[in-house]
Design a protein around this motif. Structure first.
Motif, mmCIF file in Angstrom:
data_model
loop_
_atom_site.group_PDB
_atom_site.id
_atom_site.type_symbol
_atom_site.label_atom_id
_atom_site.label_comp_id
_atom_site.label_asym_id
_atom_site.label_seq_id
_atom_site.Cartn_x
_atom_site.Cartn_y
_atom_site.Cartn_z
ATOM 1 N N ARG A 1 0.848 -1.187 0.000
ATOM 2 C CA ARG A 1 0.000 0.000 0.000
ATOM 3 C C ARG A 1 0.887 1.243 0.000
ATOM 4 O O ARG A 1 1.745 1.399 0.857
ATOM 5 N N GLY A 2 0.677 2.095 -0.974
ATOM 6 C CA GLY A 2 1.465 3.318 -1.025
ATOM 7 C C GLY A 2 2.866 3.077 -1.559
ATOM 8 O O GLY A 2 3.176 2.032 -2.144
ATOM 9 N N THR A 3 3.734 4.052 -1.323
ATOM 10 C CA THR A 3 5.078 4.009 -1.900
ATOM 11 C C THR A 3 6.163 4.177 -0.844
ATOM 12 O O THR A 3 7.233 4.714 -1.109
ATOM 13 N N LYS A 4 5.897 3.727 0.364
ATOM 14 C CA LYS A 4 6.906 3.782 1.415
ATOM 15 C C LYS A 4 6.597 2.706 2.455
ATOM 16 O O LYS A 4 5.557 2.035 2.384
ATOM 17 N N HIS A 5 7.510 2.540 3.409
ATOM 18 C CA HIS A 5 7.256 1.607 4.491
ATOM 19 C C HIS A 5 6.073 2.072 5.335
ATOM 20 O O HIS A 5 5.890 3.274 5.558
ATOM 21 N N GLU A 6 5.278 1.109 5.789
ATOM 22 C CA GLU A 6 4.147 1.439 6.648
ATOM 23 C C GLU A 6 4.643 1.890 8.027
ATOM 24 O O GLU A 6 5.545 1.295 8.599
ATOM 25 N N GLU A 7 4.038 2.944 8.544
ATOM 26 C CA GLU A 7 4.336 3.357 9.905
ATOM 27 C C GLU A 7 3.637 2.412 10.883
ATOM 28 O O GLU A 7 2.646 1.758 10.552
ATOM 29 N N ALA A 8 4.153 2.354 12.104
ATOM 30 C CA ALA A 8 3.597 1.436 13.098
ATOM 31 C C ALA A 8 2.118 1.724 13.350
ATOM 32 O O ALA A 8 1.309 0.795 13.473
ATOM 33 N N GLN A 9 1.747 3.007 13.398
ATOM 34 C CA GLN A 9 0.357 3.347 13.693
ATOM 35 C C GLN A 9 -0.589 2.983 12.553
ATOM 36 O O GLN A 9 -1.805 2.965 12.737
ATOM 37 N N GLY A 10 -0.041 2.688 11.360
ATOM 38 C CA GLY A 10 -0.883 2.295 10.236
ATOM 39 C C GLY A 10 -0.893 0.802 9.967
ATOM 40 O O GLY A 10 -1.568 0.344 9.038
ATOM 41 N N MET A 11 -0.164 0.022 10.780
ATOM 42 C CA MET A 11 -0.027 -1.402 10.483
ATOM 43 C C MET A 11 -1.341 -2.161 10.639
ATOM 44 O O MET A 11 -1.646 -3.074 9.856
ATOM 45 N N GLU A 12 -2.134 -1.800 11.629
ATOM 46 C CA GLU A 12 -3.402 -2.514 11.807
ATOM 47 C C GLU A 12 -4.330 -2.294 10.615
ATOM 48 O O GLU A 12 -4.962 -3.247 10.135
ATOM 49 N N SER A 13 -4.420 -1.072 10.109
ATOM 50 C CA SER A 13 -5.272 -0.828 8.939
ATOM 51 C C SER A 13 -4.686 -1.501 7.705
ATOM 52 O O SER A 13 -5.424 -1.982 6.837
ATOM 53 N N PHE A 14 -3.356 -1.544 7.601
ATOM 54 C CA PHE A 14 -2.692 -2.242 6.497
ATOM 55 C C PHE A 14 -3.094 -3.716 6.485
ATOM 56 O O PHE A 14 -3.460 -4.274 5.435
ATOM 57 N N LEU A 15 -3.052 -4.363 7.633
ATOM 58 C CA LEU A 15 -3.418 -5.777 7.719
ATOM 59 C C LEU A 15 -4.911 -5.977 7.489
ATOM 60 O O LEU A 15 -5.327 -6.947 6.843
ATOM 61 N N ARG A 16 -5.714 -5.068 7.990
ATOM 62 C CA ARG A 16 -7.169 -5.192 7.819
ATOM 63 C C ARG A 16 -7.553 -5.060 6.348
ATOM 64 O O ARG A 16 -8.322 -5.874 5.818
ATOM 65 N N GLU A 17 -7.030 -4.056 5.675
ATOM 66 C CA GLU A 17 -7.326 -3.877 4.250
ATOM 67 C C GLU A 17 -6.719 -4.999 3.423
ATOM 68 O O GLU A 17 -7.339 -5.483 2.461
ATOM 69 N N GLY A 18 -5.491 -5.418 3.768
ATOM 70 C CA GLY A 18 -4.857 -6.515 3.049
ATOM 71 C C GLY A 18 -5.658 -7.797 3.160
ATOM 72 O O GLY A 18 -5.815 -8.542 2.182
ATOM 73 N N GLN A 19 -6.186 -8.070 4.350
ATOM 74 C CA GLN A 19 -7.006 -9.270 4.533
ATOM 75 C C GLN A 19 -8.269 -9.192 3.694
ATOM 76 O O GLN A 19 -8.694 -10.199 3.099
ATOM 77 N N GLU A 20 -8.874 -8.011 3.618
ATOM 78 C CA GLU A 20 -10.089 -7.861 2.808
ATOM 79 C C GLU A 20 -9.797 -8.105 1.331
ATOM 80 O O GLU A 20 -10.583 -8.763 0.631
ATOM 81 N N LEU A 21 -8.664 -7.609 0.864
ATOM 82 C CA LEU A 21 -8.293 -7.837 -0.532
ATOM 83 C C LEU A 21 -7.992 -9.313 -0.791
ATOM 84 O O LEU A 21 -8.420 -9.880 -1.797
ATOM 85 N N LEU A 22 -7.295 -9.953 0.128
ATOM 86 C CA LEU A 22 -6.999 -11.379 -0.029
ATOM 87 C C LEU A 22 -8.268 -12.206 -0.012
ATOM 88 O O LEU A 22 -8.398 -13.200 -0.728
ATOM 89 N N GLN A 23 -9.215 -11.815 0.843
ATOM 90 C CA GLN A 23 -10.472 -12.549 0.900
ATOM 91 C C GLN A 23 -11.203 -12.486 -0.428
ATOM 92 O O GLN A 23 -11.858 -13.454 -0.836
ATOM 93 N N ALA A 24 -11.085 -11.355 -1.132
ATOM 94 C CA ALA A 24 -11.714 -11.244 -2.442
ATOM 95 C C ALA A 24 -10.921 -11.976 -3.501
ATOM 96 O O ALA A 24 -11.491 -12.513 -4.474
ATOM 97 N N LEU A 25 -9.594 -12.033 -3.333
ATOM 98 C CA LEU A 25 -8.729 -12.626 -4.369
ATOM 99 C C LEU A 25 -8.681 -14.148 -4.315
ATOM 100 O O LEU A 25 -8.672 -14.813 -5.365
ATOM 101 N N LEU A 26 -8.603 -14.694 -3.129
ATOM 102 C CA LEU A 26 -8.377 -16.133 -2.990
ATOM 103 C C LEU A 26 -9.630 -16.924 -3.321
ATOM 104 O O LEU A 26 -10.748 -16.497 -3.007
ATOM 105 N N PRO A 27 -9.445 -18.108 -3.924
ATOM 106 C CA PRO A 27 -10.615 -18.927 -4.274
ATOM 107 C C PRO A 27 -11.332 -19.418 -3.033
ATOM 108 O O PRO A 27 -10.730 -19.652 -1.991
ATOM 109 N N ARG A 28 -12.614 -19.577 -3.172
ATOM 110 C CA ARG A 28 -13.423 -20.030 -2.027
ATOM 111 C C ARG A 28 -13.652 -21.538 -2.127
ATOM 112 O O ARG A 28 -13.743 -22.078 -3.178
#
Length: 243
Positions: free
Chosen positions: A216-243
């Motif tokens: 996400r974005g063009t730099k390393h994630e800051e610590a305070q943004g890591m939870e949202s990074f994982l939450r959004e990443g999980q949502e994208l993976l849930q849409a991408l991965l086969p069910r």
């Protein structure tokens, strides 16, 4: 005499300018070191609470393909055509944990890109920093290589730019690159993926050799943004991965 005084004055001004520039560079270096030291400490404290264990001395070859940040993505440039590009990837920190009942890796990646031209020996370089979420797909059900990027400025530099379901943009903001067939892509790039990307901006999604890489974005994630990074990443993976 006047010329001599003028020359000495200019020399003095130049010396002070050089000293000021050196002092400014040292200040920026000290600030950057302090920032990254604080970030590293915060992540070391945060990640175990999010269910992620640190990987000691992670090796780039085991975690990420060198061509992930190549300007031609997963395709080598043709010999003798265009700039020569040397890639030097480093994984400076990595953690492993679980998302969607599967093992994933979160890693800080820095890739130095050194490029030049055969016509001369001029070499220039830059470093790309990203926090990447790495997720293998289930064995035996691998997607084709594809790349989804937001707002690509120079699409001509990335090979195999294509439409999805007949439209130029994907999710209003994203572009797709792949040499795979529409049929094979359609199983993975679905309306669910498009809807998830419409909710979240600045993501890059790539898959190579059966592994998804998301950042996400063009730099390393800051610590305070890591939870949202994982939450959004999980949502994208849930849409991408086969069910």
């Amino acid at each position: 005499m006047e010329a001599l005084k003028s020359g000495l004055s200019e020399a003095g001004a130049g010396a002070w300018l050089s000293i000021g520039l050196v002092a400014f560079v040292l200040f920026l270096s000290a600030y950057a070191y302090r920032h990254w030291a604080q970030r590293r400490k915060a992540l070391l404290e945060l990640m175990p609470g999010l269910g992620f264990a640190q990987i000691d001395e992670p090796q780039p070859v085991d975690l990420i393909p060198e061509l992930l940040f190549h300007p031609n993505e997963f395709e080598e440039p043709q010999p003798g055509v265009g700039p020569i590009e040397d890639l030097h990837p480093r994984v400076t920190a990595a953690w492993t944990g679980s998302l969607l009942n599967g093992t994933v890796t979160v890693m800080d990646v820095s890739i130095a890109r050194i490029h030049g031209h055969r016509a001369n020996e001029e070499r220039t370089g830059m470093t790309l920093n990203r926090t990447v979420l790495r997720c293998p797909t289930p064995t035996g059900d691998w997607p084709p290589d594809f790349l989804i990027k937001e707002q690509v400025l120079f699409k001509g530099r990335v090979t195999h730019h294509r439409t999805v379901r007949g439209t130029e943009t994907f999710g209003d903001h994203y572009f797709v690159f792949s040499s795979a067939s529409d049929e094979s892509l359609g199983r993975w790039i679905t309306p669910q993926v498009e809807a998830a990307l419409a909710r979240h901006r600045q993501w890059t999604i790539a898959t190579h050799d059966g592994v998804f890489y998301l950042c996400r974005g063009t730099k390393h994630e800051e610590a305070q943004g890591m939870e949202s990074f994982l939450r959004e990443g999980q949502e994208l993976l849930q849409a991408l991965l086969p069910r």
